[in-house]
Enzyme design. Structure first.
Site, short mmCIF file in Angstrom:
data_model
loop_
_atom_site.label_atom_id
_atom_site.label_comp_id
_atom_site.label_asym_id
_atom_site.label_seq_id
_atom_site.Cartn_x
_atom_site.Cartn_y
_atom_site.Cartn_z
N ILE A 12 0.83 -1.20 0.00
CA ILE A 12 0.00 0.00 0.00
C ILE A 12 0.86 1.26 0.00
O ILE A 12 0.57 2.23 -0.71
CB ILE A 12 -0.98 0.00 1.19
N SER A 118 -3.53 3.17 7.50
CA SER A 118 -4.04 2.50 6.30
C SER A 118 -4.58 1.11 6.64
O SER A 118 -4.33 0.15 5.91
CB SER A 118 -2.93 2.38 5.25
N CYS A 153 -9.67 -1.87 2.55
CA CYS A 153 -10.17 -1.78 1.18
C CYS A 153 -11.61 -2.26 1.11
O CYS A 153 -12.45 -1.67 0.41
CB CYS A 153 -9.29 -2.60 0.25
N HIS A 180 -11.59 -12.07 -2.14
CA HIS A 180 -10.46 -11.15 -2.03
C HIS A 180 -9.17 -11.79 -2.51
O HIS A 180 -8.89 -12.95 -2.20
CB HIS A 180 -10.32 -10.74 -0.55
N ASN A 184 0.01 -10.58 1.71
CA ASN A 184 1.24 -11.01 2.38
C ASN A 184 1.01 -11.66 3.73
O ASN A 184 1.96 -12.19 4.32
CB ASN A 184 2.19 -9.81 2.55
#
Length: 333
Positions: A12, A118, A153, A180, A184
């Site tokens: 991101i 985030s 998201c 989805h 990681n």
């Protein structure tokens, strides 16, 4: 504009910077991560999902150079940078580790005035506000909102259609399932992992997973009765969330789709939501900047049960909103 620093240069963080630079939103005063400059520069220059950056990129000790921009690089493997010494107003934390208040507060303790996370905070007590563009960003209060979560998201992908349905038809309760792309947090090959389901190879399995989106949505709409789950699938990026709802007002498929068309073309959700009129697969939405693309042919109704579907590039779409929200905050603090 206030001074922005980027902390965490992973999936991101790198897309966040690509968007910030390509849209001329801002240039961060610094980038911090735990890896070496040369490797991070290479990962920024060539991205598997989004291709090559259009300018020369290099990394030397203490510096990342992108085009003609020289950005200070700080290795943060031992401690969080001294934000006060750098004059940083807003830290955008893309490490995924600031989801509890102590992790976010560490930036404040090092001199930052505001932190934008985030990721979804573990609880509302772990942040001061969950602010999403097109949803409630205009409620930002510089005096009381110092630790701000952007949710996930999936949070952003669901928030836009939920806002439209709430305002037009009301919601009694609902259940979502998001399909989805792998991330990681999963394993490339079979091996023991903390979450047992993640122990199987991400590129060879459909893997049930949890989603923090429902909790984050309730931070925005405290009476919202929606919960859900996720399934990780073997695609690099690009996801879809199906939301099944019982609405308060009766509605038709056409009324719902018209509401989405209107929201996508005007008002606060323009640029955040888009609609797909044709029949598409996930490759269509890779690198699309919207955080919610409503697949109108998939809108269905059975009795009083409404089913809608929202596509989203789980990396690029979210990173677009993150960069835009960072710029918005920086203009107001």
């Amino acid at each position: 504009m206030a001074t922005i620093a980027l902390h965490g240069f992973g999936r991101i963080g790198r897309q966040f910077l690509r968007i910030a630079l390509s849209k001329n939103l801002f240039v961060p005063v610094s980038i911090s991560d735990i890896r070496d400059e040369d490797t991070l520069a290479a990962l920024y220059a060539v991205d598997t999902n989004y291709g090559r950056w259009h300018e020369p990129v290099s990394g030397t000790e203490g510096k990342l150079t992108i085009g003609d921009r020289n950005i200070l690089y700080i290795n943060s493997s031992k401690e969080i940078p001294d934000w006060a010494a750098l004059g940083v107003d807003l830290v955008v934390d893309c490490t995924g580790r600031a989801t509890v208040r102590a992790g976010a507060q560490a930036h404040i303790d090092r001199g930052a005035k505001y932190v934008l996370i985030s990721a979804p905070s573990k609880s509302l007590a772990d942040c001061d506000a969950v602010l999403l563009k097109g949803i409630n960003l205009d409620t930002f209060d510089p005096a009381s909102h110092h630790i701000i979560s952007m949710g996930s998201c999936t949070t952003n992908a669901l928030a836009a259609p939920i806002k439209v349905i709430l305002e037009n038809f009301g919601i009694q309760y609902g259940l979502f399932s998001t399909v989805h792309s792998y991330t990681n947090t999963q394993s490339l090959t079979d091996q023991p992992m903390k979450d047992r389901r993640d122990s199987w190879a991400a590129t060879e399995n459909i893997i049930p997973s949890s989603s923090g989106a429902a909790r984050a949505l309730q931070f925005i709409w405290k009476d919202l009765q929606i919960t859900g789950k996720a399934y990780r699938v073997p695609t690099r990026t690009g996801s879809i969330a199906e939301l099944n709802l019982i609405t308060e007002k009766d509605c038709t498929v056409e009324e719902v789709n018209n509401a989405f068309r209107k929201a996508a073309s005007e008002g606060p959700l323009k640029g955040v939501m888009d609609v797909l009129e044709g029949e598409w697969a996930s490759s269509r939405i890779v690198a699309d900047p919207h955080t919610s693309l409503m697949d109108l042919p998939l809108t269905t109704k059975q009795g009083n049960l409404l089913s809608i579907a929202s596509w989203y590039d789980n990396e690029w779409g979210f990173a677009n909103r993150l960069a835009e929200v960072a710029a918005y905050l920086a203009e107001r603090i």
